[in-house]
Design a protein around this motif. Structure first.
Motif, PDB file in Angstrom:
ATOM      1  N   VAL A 288      -7.615   6.200   0.267  1.00  0.00           N
ATOM      2  CA  VAL A 288      -8.788   6.074  -0.590  1.00  0.00           C
ATOM      3  C   VAL A 288      -8.422   5.477  -1.948  1.00  0.00           C
ATOM      4  N   SER A 289      -7.247   5.801  -2.459  1.00  0.00           N
ATOM      5  CA  SER A 289      -6.842   5.295  -3.773  1.00  0.00           C
ATOM      6  C   SER A 289      -6.820   3.771  -3.799  1.00  0.00           C
ATOM      7  N   ALA A 290      -6.346   3.145  -2.709  1.00  0.00           N
ATOM      8  CA  ALA A 290      -6.312   1.678  -2.644  1.00  0.00           C
ATOM      9  C   ALA A 290      -7.714   1.105  -2.626  1.00  0.00           C
ATOM     10  N   LEU A 291      -8.604   1.777  -1.915  1.00  0.00           N
ATOM     11  CA  LEU A 291      -9.999   1.330  -1.832  1.00  0.00           C
ATOM     12  C   LEU A 291     -10.683   1.400  -3.197  1.00  0.00           C
ATOM     13  N   ILE A 292     -10.466   2.496  -3.923  1.00  0.00           N
ATOM     14  CA  ILE A 292     -11.096   2.645  -5.237  1.00  0.00           C
ATOM     15  C   ILE A 292     -10.672   1.514  -6.163  1.00  0.00           C
ATOM     16  N   GLY A 293      -9.389   1.203  -6.155  1.00  0.00           N
ATOM     17  CA  GLY A 293      -8.905   0.134  -7.009  1.00  0.00           C
ATOM     18  C   GLY A 293      -9.545  -1.200  -6.689  1.00  0.00           C
ATOM     19  N   GLU A 294      -9.716  -1.511  -5.395  1.00  0.00           N
ATOM     20  CA  GLU A 294     -10.308  -2.789  -5.008  1.00  0.00           C
ATOM     21  C   GLU A 294     -11.803  -2.835  -5.311  1.00  0.00           C
ATOM     22  N   LEU A 295     -12.513  -1.750  -5.053  1.00  0.00           N
ATOM     23  CA  LEU A 295     -13.946  -1.723  -5.355  1.00  0.00           C
ATOM     24  C   LEU A 295     -14.181  -1.868  -6.862  1.00  0.00           C
ATOM     25  N   ARG A 296     -13.321  -1.236  -7.638  1.00  0.00           N
ATOM     26  CA  ARG A 296     -13.456  -1.340  -9.091  1.00  0.00           C
ATOM     27  C   ARG A 296     -13.186  -2.770  -9.553  1.00  0.00           C
ATOM     28  N   ARG A 297     -12.174  -3.418  -8.981  1.00  0.00           N
ATOM     29  CA  ARG A 297     -11.832  -4.791  -9.358  1.00  0.00           C
ATOM     30  C   ARG A 297     -12.960  -5.757  -9.011  1.00  0.00           C
ATOM     31  N   LEU A 298     -13.587  -5.544  -7.842  1.00  0.00           N
ATOM     32  CA  LEU A 298     -14.637  -6.448  -7.375  1.00  0.00           C
ATOM     33  C   LEU A 298     -16.025  -6.072  -7.891  1.00  0.00           C
ATOM     34  N   GLY A 299     -16.165  -4.865  -8.438  1.00  0.00           N
ATOM     35  CA  GLY A 299     -17.493  -4.389  -8.812  1.00  0.00           C
ATOM     36  C   GLY A 299     -18.359  -4.171  -7.588  1.00  0.00           C
ATOM     37  N   ALA A 300     -17.726  -3.749  -6.484  1.00  0.00           N
ATOM     38  CA  ALA A 300     -18.424  -3.584  -5.203  1.00  0.00           C
ATOM     39  C   ALA A 300     -18.779  -2.119  -4.972  1.00  0.00           C
ATOM     40  N   TYR A 301     -19.693  -1.895  -4.034  1.00  0.00           N
ATOM     41  CA  TYR A 301     -20.174  -0.538  -3.765  1.00  0.00           C
ATOM     42  C   TYR A 301     -19.855  -0.063  -2.353  1.00  0.00           C
ATOM     43  N   GLU A 302     -19.404  -0.995  -1.498  1.00  0.00           N
ATOM     44  CA  GLU A 302     -19.092  -0.607  -0.138  1.00  0.00           C
ATOM     45  C   GLU A 302     -17.980  -1.471   0.419  1.00  0.00           C
ATOM     46  N   ALA A 303     -17.366  -0.985   1.506  1.00  0.00           N
ATOM     47  CA  ALA A 303     -16.329  -1.741   2.195  1.00  0.00           C
ATOM     48  C   ALA A 303     -16.498  -1.519   3.688  1.00  0.00           C
ATOM     49  N   LEU A 304     -16.076  -2.504   4.449  1.00  0.00           N
ATOM     50  CA  LEU A 304     -16.092  -2.416   5.907  1.00  0.00           C
ATOM     51  C   LEU A 304     -14.783  -1.777   6.352  1.00  0.00           C
ATOM     52  N   VAL A 305     -14.869  -0.847   7.297  1.00  0.00           N
ATOM     53  CA  VAL A 305     -13.685  -0.138   7.771  1.00  0.00           C
ATOM     54  C   VAL A 305     -13.456  -0.489   9.237  1.00  0.00           C
ATOM     55  N   GLU A 306     -12.308  -1.068   9.537  1.00  0.00           N
ATOM     56  CA  GLU A 306     -11.964  -1.399  10.915  1.00  0.00           C
ATOM     57  C   GLU A 306     -11.554  -0.132  11.629  1.00  0.00           C
ATOM     58  N   SER A 307     -12.322   0.207  12.657  1.00  0.00           N
ATOM     59  CA  SER A 307     -12.078   1.457  13.373  1.00  0.00           C
ATOM     60  C   SER A 307     -12.348   1.246  14.857  1.00  0.00           C
ATOM     61  N   GLY A 308     -11.414   0.600  15.523  1.00  0.00           N
ATOM     62  CA  GLY A 308     -11.573   0.336  16.947  1.00  0.00           C
ATOM     63  C   GLY A 308     -12.719  -0.623  17.202  1.00  0.00           C
ATOM     64  N   SER A 309     -13.494  -0.345  18.252  1.00  0.00           N
ATOM     65  CA  SER A 309     -14.601  -1.229  18.625  1.00  0.00           C
ATOM     66  C   SER A 309     -15.859  -0.948  17.816  1.00  0.00           C
ATOM     67  N   LYS A 310     -15.864   0.158  17.065  1.00  0.00           N
ATOM     68  CA  LYS A 310     -17.052   0.532  16.294  1.00  0.00           C
ATOM     69  C   LYS A 310     -16.729   0.495  14.797  1.00  0.00           C
ATOM     70  N   PRO A 311     -17.096  -0.582  14.111  1.00  0.00           N
ATOM     71  CA  PRO A 311     -16.811  -0.663  12.674  1.00  0.00           C
ATOM     72  C   PRO A 311     -17.588   0.388  11.895  1.00  0.00           C
ATOM     73  N   LYS A 312     -17.016   0.801  10.780  1.00  0.00           N
ATOM     74  CA  LYS A 312     -17.658   1.781   9.915  1.00  0.00           C
ATOM     75  C   LYS A 312     -17.839   1.194   8.531  1.00  0.00           C
ATOM     76  N   LEU A 313     -18.666   1.851   7.753  1.00  0.00           N
ATOM     77  CA  LEU A 313     -18.848   1.485   6.350  1.00  0.00           C
ATOM     78  C   LEU A 313     -18.473   2.675   5.482  1.00  0.00           C
ATOM     79  N   ILE A 314     -17.969   2.395   4.304  1.00  0.00           N
ATOM     80  CA  ILE A 314     -17.698   3.454   3.340  1.00  0.00           C
ATOM     81  C   ILE A 314     -18.289   3.031   2.004  1.00  0.00           C
ATOM     82  N   THR A 315     -18.995   3.928   1.366  1.00  0.00           N
ATOM     83  CA  THR A 315     -19.659   3.636   0.101  1.00  0.00           C
ATOM     84  C   THR A 315     -19.085   4.519  -1.008  1.00  0.00           C
ATOM     85  N   LEU A 316     -19.501   4.247  -2.226  1.00  0.00           N
ATOM     86  CA  LEU A 316     -19.031   5.038  -3.356  1.00  0.00           C
ATOM     87  C   LEU A 316     -19.355   6.523  -3.179  1.00  0.00           C
ATOM     88  N   LEU A 317     -20.513   6.821  -2.602  1.00  0.00           N
ATOM     89  CA  LEU A 317     -20.869   8.223  -2.402  1.00  0.00           C
ATOM     90  C   LEU A 317     -19.902   8.922  -1.461  1.00  0.00           C
TER      91      LEU A 317
END
Length: 376
Positions: free
Chosen positions: A25-54
């Motif tokens: 999670v620490s790596a994700l926080i740094g990248e979201l902060r750098r990009l000013g983004a609110y979500e990221a796509l998570v590669e998780s097998g055949s079913k992708p997931k999303l993770i948001t600031l919440l």
């Protein structure tokens, strides 16, 4: 606005940052902060997931928590779908973002902010007042409350923003960005003595130490377009609606995109009744039919979306000519089924009992945090 509602979402698809479910999670926080983004796509097998600031508020230790442990199932939408469908899916699933697919291929994401930007470009909210679309009497925190209380409310209610009050007067606002980017710093950006997500003591800090002391404020009668433009220009995702410093409501991207749903055609759920006794077997047939109709009007139409309802009435003669009735209801929602049943000697009473059970169960469903939900 109707033209925008029917426009295809392919124009608004973005490529979000992509992470592995094993990344921290620490790596994700740094990248979201750098990009000013609110979500990221998570590669998780055949079913992708999303993770948001919440979702990041679940991480007590960002350095050790894997992204896959707190990411949520993504809600998919076709790249050929209209914006109206995207707004509807976001509202239905209380999702901040949707993944856009062409067949099995993931093309990117579309979020509430993308729809809000589209609304702004088309200048469509001049005739809508802030009072019409605001969320009335929203959850709030006191300036003296601990950050742990704000964190708990945001997590439980999936809220990206909380008004801050003192003696019932609006004094500030607290956003999900304030908590994540200030309180959950990745190790590489923290210095000695800085706040960090692994230290539980930081959540004892009062809200007033982190809150935005200059939130956007508008009156109930102001046009929603003004609130939208100020939110975009000031890069804030909430606007407070007040009257004489008293908080009336809050407007976030979720309330703004809800204006698109007025163009959604009204659809009545399909209702099927199986095994209803014929008049010769049940003298109160008409009463039973009317009771079912009133039940759906009173309960189901109030709790959309419902796709289909199947009522199955079975009876078994046990004592001479008396029959024991068992009534089962299957209510089909998008992606899940709700089952309720009741039984007794008199069909009208069984239906009454079924109605009461449906009301209680549906109320519990509405209070339960939704699965697969993202940042609202």
């Amino acid at each position: 606005m109707e033209r925008l509602a029917l426009q295809k979402i392919s124009t608004f698809v973005r490529s979000p940052p992509v992470f592995s479910s094993s990344d921290k999670v620490s790596a994700l926080i740094g990248e979201l902060r750098r990009l000013g983004a609110y979500e990221a796509l998570v590669e998780s097998g055949s079913k992708p997931k999303l993770i948001t600031l919440l979702d990041l508020l679940k991480a007590s230790d960002p350095e050790r928590t894997s992204i896959g442990k707190i990411a949520r199932a993504a809600v998919p939408i076709s790249f050929e779908a209209p914006i109206l469908e995207a707004a509807d899916l976001m509202a239905m699933n209380e999702a901040w973002s949707l993944i856009v697919k062409r067949g099995d291929e993931v093309l990117g994401v579309i979020s509430q902010l993308d729809l809000v930007s589209a609304l702004s470009r088309h200048h469509l909210l001049q005739d809508v007042s802030c009072g019409e679309i605001m969320r009335s009497d929203p959850p709030r925190v006191s300036a003296e409350d601990k950050l742990s209380k704000a964190r708990s409310i945001m997590r439980k209610k999936d809220l990206p923003y909380l008004p801050v009050v003192r003696d019932e007067s609006l004094v500030g606002g607290l956003s999900i960005e304030d908590l994540v980017f200030n309180m959950l710093q990745p190790r590489e950006s923290a210095t000695r003595g800085d706040r960090g997500g692994g230290d539980s003591r930081i959540w004892s800090i009062p809200v007033k130490s982190v809150m935005d002391r200059s939130p956007i404020r508008v009156g109930r009668g102001h046009p929603a377009s003004e609130a939208l433009e100020r939110m975009l220009s000031m890069k804030k995702n909430a606007c407070m609606v007040e009257e004489a410093s008293r908080l009336l409501g809050v407007i976030t991207p979720r309330e703004l995109i809800s204006t698109l749903l007025r163009f959604k055609p009204e659809e009545e759920p399909r209702i099927y009744v199986l095994g209803l006794p014929e008049a010769g077997d049940f003298l109160e047939l008409k009463t039973a039919e009317d009771k079912l109709a009133r039940t759906f009007d009173r309960i189901f139409k109030r709790h959309k979306p419902i796709v289909e309802v199947v009522i199955d009435i079975k009876r078994k003669k046990i004592r001479g000519e008396r029959a024991l009735y068992r009534v089962s209801a299957r209510i089909y929602f998008p992606g899940r089924i709700l089952n309720v049943s009741a039984q007794g000697w008199y069909l009208s009473r069984v239906l009454d009992d079924l109605c009461r059970k449906l009301s209680r169960m549906r109320s519990r469903e509405r209070r339960r945090p939704p699965r697969g939900a993202g940042l609202r």
